[in-house]
Write a protein that holds these residues in place. Structure first.
Motif, short mmCIF file in Angstrom:
data_model
loop_
_atom_site.label_atom_id
_atom_site.label_comp_id
_atom_site.label_asym_id
_atom_site.label_seq_id
_atom_site.Cartn_x
_atom_site.Cartn_y
_atom_site.Cartn_z
N THR A 134 0.83 -1.21 0.00
CA THR A 134 0.00 0.00 0.00
C THR A 134 0.86 1.26 0.00
O THR A 134 0.55 2.23 -0.71
N LEU A 135 1.93 1.26 0.76
CA LEU A 135 2.82 2.42 0.79
C LEU A 135 3.47 2.66 -0.57
O LEU A 135 3.53 3.81 -1.04
N GLN A 136 3.91 1.61 -1.21
CA GLN A 136 4.52 1.76 -2.54
C GLN A 136 3.49 2.22 -3.58
O GLN A 136 3.78 3.08 -4.42
N TRP A 137 2.30 1.62 -3.53
CA TRP A 137 1.26 2.00 -4.47
C TRP A 137 0.88 3.46 -4.29
O TRP A 137 0.75 4.21 -5.26
N TYR A 138 0.69 3.88 -3.03
CA TYR A 138 0.31 5.27 -2.75
C TYR A 138 1.37 6.24 -3.24
O TYR A 138 1.06 7.26 -3.86
N SER A 139 2.62 5.93 -2.96
CA SER A 139 3.68 6.86 -3.36
C SER A 139 3.86 6.92 -4.87
O SER A 139 4.20 7.96 -5.42
N ALA A 140 3.58 5.80 -5.58
CA ALA A 140 3.78 5.77 -7.03
C ALA A 140 2.58 6.30 -7.80
O ALA A 140 2.75 6.81 -8.92
N THR A 141 1.39 6.18 -7.26
CA THR A 141 0.21 6.59 -8.03
C THR A 141 -0.45 7.86 -7.52
O THR A 141 -0.99 8.63 -8.30
N ILE A 142 -0.44 8.11 -6.24
CA ILE A 142 -1.16 9.26 -5.67
C ILE A 142 -0.21 10.40 -5.31
O ILE A 142 -0.38 11.53 -5.75
N ASP A 143 0.79 10.10 -4.51
CA ASP A 143 1.64 11.14 -3.95
C ASP A 143 2.61 11.73 -4.97
O ASP A 143 2.80 12.94 -5.03
N TYR A 144 3.25 10.88 -5.77
CA TYR A 144 4.26 11.36 -6.72
C TYR A 144 4.15 10.55 -8.02
O TYR A 144 5.00 9.70 -8.30
N PRO A 145 3.11 10.79 -8.79
CA PRO A 145 2.95 10.04 -10.05
C PRO A 145 4.00 10.49 -11.07
O PRO A 145 3.98 11.63 -11.53
N TYR A 146 4.89 9.60 -11.40
CA TYR A 146 5.97 9.94 -12.32
C TYR A 146 6.02 8.85 -13.38
O TYR A 146 6.32 7.69 -13.10
N LEU A 147 5.75 9.21 -14.62
CA LEU A 147 5.68 8.26 -15.71
C LEU A 147 7.09 7.97 -16.21
O LEU A 147 7.82 8.87 -16.63
N VAL A 148 7.48 6.68 -16.16
CA VAL A 148 8.82 6.29 -16.58
C VAL A 148 8.69 5.27 -17.70
O VAL A 148 8.15 4.18 -17.50
N GLY A 149 9.18 5.59 -18.88
CA GLY A 149 9.24 4.64 -19.99
C GLY A 149 7.90 4.10 -20.43
O GLY A 149 7.82 3.00 -20.96
N GLY A 150 6.83 4.82 -20.21
CA GLY A 150 5.52 4.39 -20.64
C GLY A 150 4.88 3.32 -19.78
O GLY A 150 3.83 2.77 -20.13
N LYS A 151 5.48 2.97 -18.66
CA LYS A 151 4.90 1.98 -17.75
C LYS A 151 3.72 2.59 -17.00
O LYS A 151 3.70 3.79 -16.75
N PRO A 152 2.76 1.76 -16.62
CA PRO A 152 1.65 2.30 -15.84
C PRO A 152 2.14 2.74 -14.46
O PRO A 152 3.15 2.26 -13.95
N LEU A 153 1.39 3.65 -13.86
CA LEU A 153 1.78 4.14 -12.53
C LEU A 153 1.73 3.01 -11.49
O LEU A 153 2.58 2.94 -10.61
N ASN A 154 0.73 2.15 -11.59
CA ASN A 154 0.61 1.03 -10.66
C ASN A 154 1.32 -0.19 -11.26
O ASN A 154 0.69 -1.14 -11.69
N SER A 155 2.62 -0.15 -11.29
CA SER A 155 3.41 -1.26 -11.83
C SER A 155 3.68 -2.25 -10.71
O SER A 155 4.76 -2.28 -10.11
N TRP A 156 2.70 -3.09 -10.41
CA TRP A 156 2.76 -3.96 -9.25
C TRP A 156 3.92 -4.97 -9.28
O TRP A 156 4.41 -5.32 -8.22
N PRO A 157 4.41 -5.46 -10.42
CA PRO A 157 5.56 -6.38 -10.34
C PRO A 157 6.80 -5.73 -9.73
O PRO A 157 7.61 -6.40 -9.09
N ALA A 158 6.94 -4.44 -9.88
CA ALA A 158 8.09 -3.74 -9.28
C ALA A 158 7.95 -3.65 -7.77
O ALA A 158 8.94 -3.49 -7.05
N PHE A 159 6.72 -3.76 -7.26
CA PHE A 159 6.48 -3.64 -5.83
C PHE A 159 6.68 -4.96 -5.09
O PHE A 159 6.77 -4.98 -3.86
N LEU A 160 6.73 -6.08 -5.79
CA LEU A 160 6.76 -7.39 -5.14
C LEU A 160 8.01 -7.67 -4.30
O LEU A 160 7.88 -8.22 -3.21
N PRO A 161 9.22 -7.35 -4.75
CA PRO A 161 10.39 -7.67 -3.90
C PRO A 161 10.34 -6.99 -2.53
O PRO A 161 10.59 -7.63 -1.50
N ILE A 162 9.99 -5.71 -2.51
CA ILE A 162 9.92 -5.00 -1.24
C ILE A 162 8.77 -5.53 -0.39
O ILE A 162 8.90 -5.71 0.83
N THR A 163 7.64 -5.84 -1.03
CA THR A 163 6.50 -6.39 -0.31
C THR A 163 6.88 -7.71 0.36
O THR A 163 6.57 -7.94 1.53
#
Length: 173
Positions: free
Chosen positions: A73-102
């Motif tokens: 939830t913290l990663q999702w919030y920071s990536a989509t709500i607090d600081y939405p930053y589009l990198v390389g055309g990926k969606p803001l909620n790029s959940w596979p990138a959140f899995l290692p930290i989760t």
């Protein structure tokens, strides 16, 4: 003012089998508050003492799940709500990138909760115990087999003497 009533009665036995038989007899006689001290693990002693599961696994699972949900939830919030930053055309909620930290946060919280639950369930740390006052108790880590009944009543002393121990000691606080 000194405390004059004893903490309990402790008996020293010759070997592990005698200790195990005395522990089973004490359980059958109705003694609930007792502990045994041996220099090595004795098979069947924990069952004779009446130990039960401490429910550490459900505590670890619950805290691991809560930690994982919090991390995701913290990663999702920071990536989509607090600081939405589009990198390389990926969606803001790029959940596979959140899995290692989760995963890592879930494991960390589960392990920390399991350690705390184990320490609390075992009553640790315990830097002092009244049995340490007895001089003969020093043998518990080398060749002594001790059964402590935390009952100051004379019936506990008579019961232990009937089990043919090497010695019966009164433990004072």
């Amino acid at each position: 003012m000194t405390d004059t009533h004893p903490y309990g009665v402790m008996a020293r036995f010759a070997d592990a089998e005698a200790l195990l038989q005395a522990t089973k007899a004490a359980r059958q006689a109705g003694y609930q508050r007792m502990d045994a001290y041996t220099p090595f693990p004795v098979p069947g002693l924990s069952e004779a003492l009446g130990f039960r599961e401490r429910r550490i696994a459900p505590v670890a699972l619950g805290s691991g799940t809560i930690g994982s949900v919090f991390a995701f939830t913290l990663q999702w919030y920071s990536a989509t709500i607090d600081y939405p930053y589009l990198v390389g055309g990926k969606p803001l909620n790029s959940w596979p990138a959140f899995l290692p930290i989760t995963f890592e946060v879930g494991i960390l919280t589960a392990v920390l909760a399991a350690v705390v639950a184990m320490l609390v369930g075992n009553g640790l740390p315990r830097p002092y115990h009244p049995a340490f006052n007895e001089r003969a108790f020093e043998r518990a880590s080398s060749d002594g087999f001790f059964l402590l009944l935390c009952e100051p009543a004379p019936q506990a002393r008579a019961f232990l003497e009937a089990q043919t121990p090497l010695a019966v000691l009164e433990v004072t606080p």
